[in-house]
Write an enzyme that holds these catalytic residues in place. Structure first.
Site, PDB file in Angstrom:
ATOM      1  N   ASP A  97       0.885  -1.178   0.000  1.00 40.57           N
ATOM      2  CA  ASP A  97       0.000   0.000   0.000  1.00 40.57           C
ATOM      3  C   ASP A  97       0.912   1.214   0.000  1.00 40.57           C
ATOM      4  O   ASP A  97       2.140   1.068  -0.113  1.00 40.57           O
ATOM      5  CB  ASP A  97      -0.940  -0.020   1.223  1.00 40.57           C
ATOM      6  CG  ASP A  97      -2.270   0.663   0.933  1.00 40.57           C
ATOM      7  OD1 ASP A  97      -2.255   1.831   0.499  1.00 40.57           O
ATOM      8  OD2 ASP A  97      -3.317   0.033   1.128  1.00 40.57           O
TER       9      ASP A  97
ATOM     10  N   HIS B  47      -3.170   3.242  -4.544  1.00 33.74           N
ATOM     11  CA  HIS B  47      -2.521   2.797  -3.299  1.00 33.74           C
ATOM     12  C   HIS B  47      -1.128   2.227  -3.571  1.00 33.74           C
ATOM     13  O   HIS B  47      -0.712   1.262  -2.938  1.00 33.74           O
ATOM     14  CB  HIS B  47      -3.377   1.741  -2.590  1.00 33.74           C
ATOM     15  CG  HIS B  47      -4.570   2.313  -1.872  1.00 33.74           C
ATOM     16  ND1 HIS B  47      -4.482   2.898  -0.632  1.00 33.74           N
ATOM     17  CD2 HIS B  47      -5.873   2.409  -2.233  1.00 33.74           C
ATOM     18  CE1 HIS B  47      -5.688   3.308  -0.257  1.00 33.74           C
ATOM     19  NE2 HIS B  47      -6.558   3.033  -1.217  1.00 33.74           N
TER      20      HIS B  47
ATOM     21  N   GLU C 214     -10.242   2.619  -4.620  1.00 29.81           N
ATOM     22  CA  GLU C 214      -9.961   4.025  -4.317  1.00 29.81           C
ATOM     23  C   GLU C 214      -8.900   4.651  -5.227  1.00 29.81           C
ATOM     24  O   GLU C 214      -8.007   5.347  -4.746  1.00 29.81           O
ATOM     25  CB  GLU C 214      -9.522   4.152  -2.842  1.00 29.81           C
ATOM     26  CG  GLU C 214     -10.593   3.712  -1.870  1.00 29.81           C
ATOM     27  CD  GLU C 214     -10.177   3.835  -0.415  1.00 29.81           C
ATOM     28  OE1 GLU C 214     -10.992   4.291   0.390  1.00 29.81           O
ATOM     29  OE2 GLU C 214      -9.029   3.469  -0.067  1.00 29.81           O
TER      30      GLU C 214
ATOM     31  N   TRP D  20     -17.026  -4.297  -0.565  1.00 26.00           N
ATOM     32  CA  TRP D  20     -16.710  -3.605   0.697  1.00 26.00           C
ATOM     33  C   TRP D  20     -17.524  -2.334   0.887  1.00 26.00           C
ATOM     34  O   TRP D  20     -17.859  -1.975   1.998  1.00 26.00           O
ATOM     35  CB  TRP D  20     -15.208  -3.312   0.798  1.00 26.00           C
ATOM     36  CG  TRP D  20     -14.675  -2.217  -0.075  1.00 26.00           C
ATOM     37  CD1 TRP D  20     -14.356  -2.300  -1.395  1.00 26.00           C
ATOM     38  CD2 TRP D  20     -14.375  -0.872   0.319  1.00 26.00           C
ATOM     39  NE1 TRP D  20     -13.879  -1.105  -1.854  1.00 26.00           N
ATOM     40  CE2 TRP D  20     -13.879  -0.202  -0.824  1.00 26.00           C
ATOM     41  CE3 TRP D  20     -14.474  -0.178   1.522  1.00 26.00           C
ATOM     42  CZ2 TRP D  20     -13.480   1.136  -0.795  1.00 26.00           C
ATOM     43  CZ3 TRP D  20     -14.070   1.163   1.547  1.00 26.00           C
ATOM     44  CH2 TRP D  20     -13.583   1.801   0.398  1.00 26.00           C
TER      45      TRP D  20
ATOM     46  N   TYR E 263     -15.851  -4.453   9.001  1.00 22.08           N
ATOM     47  CA  TYR E 263     -14.612  -3.685   9.134  1.00 22.08           C
ATOM     48  C   TYR E 263     -14.169  -3.697  10.592  1.00 22.08           C
ATOM     49  O   TYR E 263     -14.718  -2.998  11.436  1.00 22.08           O
ATOM     50  CB  TYR E 263     -14.790  -2.272   8.551  1.00 22.08           C
ATOM     51  CG  TYR E 263     -14.320  -2.235   7.107  1.00 22.08           C
ATOM     52  CD1 TYR E 263     -14.661  -3.278   6.242  1.00 22.08           C
ATOM     53  CD2 TYR E 263     -13.506  -1.224   6.622  1.00 22.08           C
ATOM     54  CE1 TYR E 263     -14.216  -3.301   4.924  1.00 22.08           C
ATOM     55  CE2 TYR E 263     -13.055  -1.235   5.298  1.00 22.08           C
ATOM     56  CZ  TYR E 263     -13.418  -2.276   4.468  1.00 22.08           C
ATOM     57  OH  TYR E 263     -12.967  -2.307   3.168  1.00 22.08           O
TER      58      TYR E 263
ATOM     59  N   GLU F 105      -4.268   1.536   9.782  1.00 25.13           N
ATOM     60  CA  GLU F 105      -3.784   2.918   9.838  1.00 25.13           C
ATOM     61  C   GLU F 105      -3.561   3.366  11.282  1.00 25.13           C
ATOM     62  O   GLU F 105      -2.609   4.072  11.589  1.00 25.13           O
ATOM     63  CB  GLU F 105      -4.794   3.875   9.190  1.00 25.13           C
ATOM     64  CG  GLU F 105      -4.882   3.792   7.684  1.00 25.13           C
ATOM     65  CD  GLU F 105      -5.973   2.835   7.220  1.00 25.13           C
ATOM     66  OE1 GLU F 105      -6.323   1.903   7.977  1.00 25.13           O
ATOM     67  OE2 GLU F 105      -6.465   3.023   6.093  1.00 25.13           O
TER      68      GLU F 105
HETATM   69  C1  ACM Z   1     -10.925  -0.471   1.228  1.00 26.73           C
HETATM   70  O1  ACM Z   1     -11.335  -0.436   2.395  1.00 26.73           O
HETATM   71  N1  ACM Z   1     -10.370   0.592   0.668  1.00 26.73           N
HETATM   72  C2  ACM Z   1     -11.030  -1.672   0.433  1.00 26.73           C
END
Ligand code: ACM
Length: 523
Positions: free
Chosen positions: A192, A259, A321, A387, A412, A463
């Site tokens: 990432d 990413h 994203e 997701w 999540y 994160e």
């Molecule tokens: C994601 O949570 N960006 C897959």
């Protein structure tokens, strides 16, 4: 009086559900028990049974019992037997019978026997999950007849090791606990923006430069700790081999075309540069890849090494994203869009994923990506990981593609577990009850379409999760709830039956030294 009291006690014991998580398909509890002791032998019938006997022996090491191998026995036995395949057993099912004279586990596959052994472990004292020698502990197994098989073929957890790095030992520990709960997929988010965590021999900068960054530099002051690190290919082989013993397939994720900051820091020619480059490799102005043929070739070469390391049919390519802004502003990207007759940046994203899909398919593998891979046209062989809600999964299934359900709303595990009093995190709210309430098959699907829902997965994005103990806290006990959704029959799910079983299960986590979030008062 005494007889009455004893009967009442027996009734009470029988009314306590057996402490099994996930709950099996059919359970018949009987009175009485089998006692494990020095005389207990393991009888192996069939090649696949041998490896499971060894696993059982290792698992019960803390009991100090010899658990010798025997050719046959008519009492004091644990028999592991491979039987002919039958529809009721499927690929991963088993039968477990416990009676006064012994234990018998039957399955038609090694995986089935393995899950039978995992259930047997849960019928023994929780302390046996630890390494501390058990002395004087009663090793009674309640008599029972269980027939069991999973509801879903994909029972997964994902761990992000890019934002914060977790060493090999921590991964092995997670795998052990996942296997104890009958998970069979570990999705390893290896690359990432802040870190590239897998050694690629052909491109050494990916780890020389790309593994060194610390996510904290992006969002908050450095905490003074080094979060860098990567897995050597030898580390990866060790983890994959351990996972195989646990019947867990590791699905590696190599993110593209967004990413991709760590890759661009390592090899700037992979990047979209709308501003002047600076001497700081981490000063990339976009984490999008430049969609040149040479970039595709680079990633094909990476995939060659990834495929050698990971036997998984599925290889995850991310795809989520992608900020279209930097591509819109970039003259070379616009030229590539025009040259290829593509309509827009969504189609460029799809073009990129399709190139990798062709490559993986030509090598006998299957591409899986986050649900953005639906934008601009889904690649031919792609499986979708839904997701952003469930619509991606619905669209994929309706188009005849497989899907794995992993919506932010329930799956999540970086989201917080309570409204107050939790460690600092990314926000959101996914308490244990929400996880348990999730139904992976969307109501909107027909029965035929629903066959494309392979299963369900919980995601631990890191994160804000900087330590193994915090990571474990986010994973458990939500992982226990997820295990039940993934394995147990829908009709057997009941939160009020789950909680007392979970309370025993948490003692197993304690014994194994796994951190977890304590249940709220009153549970
Ligand atoms: C994601 O949570 N960006 C897959």
């Amino acid at each position: 009086m005494l007889i009455l009291a004893a009967t009442a006690l027996l009734r009470q014991e029988m009314s306590q559900p057996l402490p099994l998580v996930p709950w099996p398909s059919h359970v018949e509890a009987h009175a009485g028990s089998f006692h494990l002791d020095d005389a207990t032998v393991i009888v192996v019938k069939g090649r696949e049974a041998r490896e499971n006997a060894e696993f059982l022996r290792q698992s019960l090491k803390s009991t100090g019992l010899p658990l010798k191998a025997a050719g046959n026995a008519n009492k004091d036995f644990i028999v592991l037997q491979v039987v002919k395949p039958t529809p009721d057993l499927g690929d991963e099912g088993y039968r477990l019978d416990v009676a006064a004279e012994g234990v018998k586990i039957e399955a038609s596959t090694s995986a089935g026997l393995f899950y039978g052994v995992q259930t047997l472990r849960q019928l023994l004292p929780a302390a046996s999950y630890g390494t501390v020698a058990l002395s004087g502990t009663n090793l009674d197994v309640p008599n029972v007849a269980i027939q069991d098989r999973p509801r879903f073929a994909w029972r997964g957890m994902m761990l992000d090791v890019s934002r914060h790095f977790y060493v090999k030992g921590e991964i092995l520990k997670m795998l052990d606990m996942m296997a104890a709960h009958k998970f069979n997929r570990f999705h390893w988010h290896l690359t990432d923006d802040p870190g590239w965590r897998i050694e690629i021999k052909r491109y050494p900068n990916l780890t020389k430069i790309g593994s060194t960054e610390n996510y904290d530099t992006f969002r908050k002051p450095k905490d003074g700790q080094n979060h860098g690190g990567f897995y050597t290919q030898s580390d990866i082989r060790e983890v994959v081999a351990h996972a195989k013993d646990l019947h867990i397939t590791i699905v590696p994720e190599i993110e593209m075309p967004g990413h991709s900051g760590a890759a661009i820091a390592s090899y700037p020619e992979l990047g979209v540069w709308n501003q002047l480059r600076t001497p700081d490799p981490w000063a990339f102005d976009s984490s999008n890849l430049i969609a040149e043929e040479s970039t595709v070739k680079f990633y094909e070469n990476v995939m060659d090494e990834v495929m050698k390391l990971f036997p998984s049919s599925w290889i995850h390519v991310g795809g989520d994203e992608v900020d279209k802004g930097p591509w819109k502003k970039n003259a070379r990207t616009q030229e590539l869009i025009n040259q290829r007759g593509l309509k827009n940046e969504e189609e460029l994203q799809s073009w990129f994923i399709q190139q990798i899909d062709h490559y993986l398919t030509a090598h006998g593998r299957r591409l899986i990506g986050w649900d953005e891979i639906l934008e601009g046209g889904l690649a031919k062989g792609a499986t979708v990981m839904s997701w952003r809600g469930i619509n991606g999964g619905i669209a994929a299934a309706r188009a005849g593609h497989d899907a794995v359900m992993s919506p932010t709303s329930h799956m999540y595990f970086d989201y917080l577990q309570a409204r107050q009093g939790e460690p600092r995190g990314i926000g959101g709210f996914v308490p244990l009850e929400s996880v348990y309430s999730y139904e992976p098959v969307p109501e909107a699907l027909t029965a035929d379409e629903a066959t494309h829902i392979l299963g369900v997965q919980g995601n631990i994005w890191c994160e804000y999760i900087a330590t193994p103990s915090h990571m474990e806290y986010m994973a458990w006990p939500r992982g226990c709830a997820l295990a039940e959704i993934a394995w147990s029959q829908k009709s057997d799910r009941s939160f009020s039956s789950f909680i007392p079983r979970l309370q025993v299960d948490l003692q197993r986590l304690d014994a194994a030294g796994m951190n977890y979030r304590k249940l709220d008062q009153g549970k």
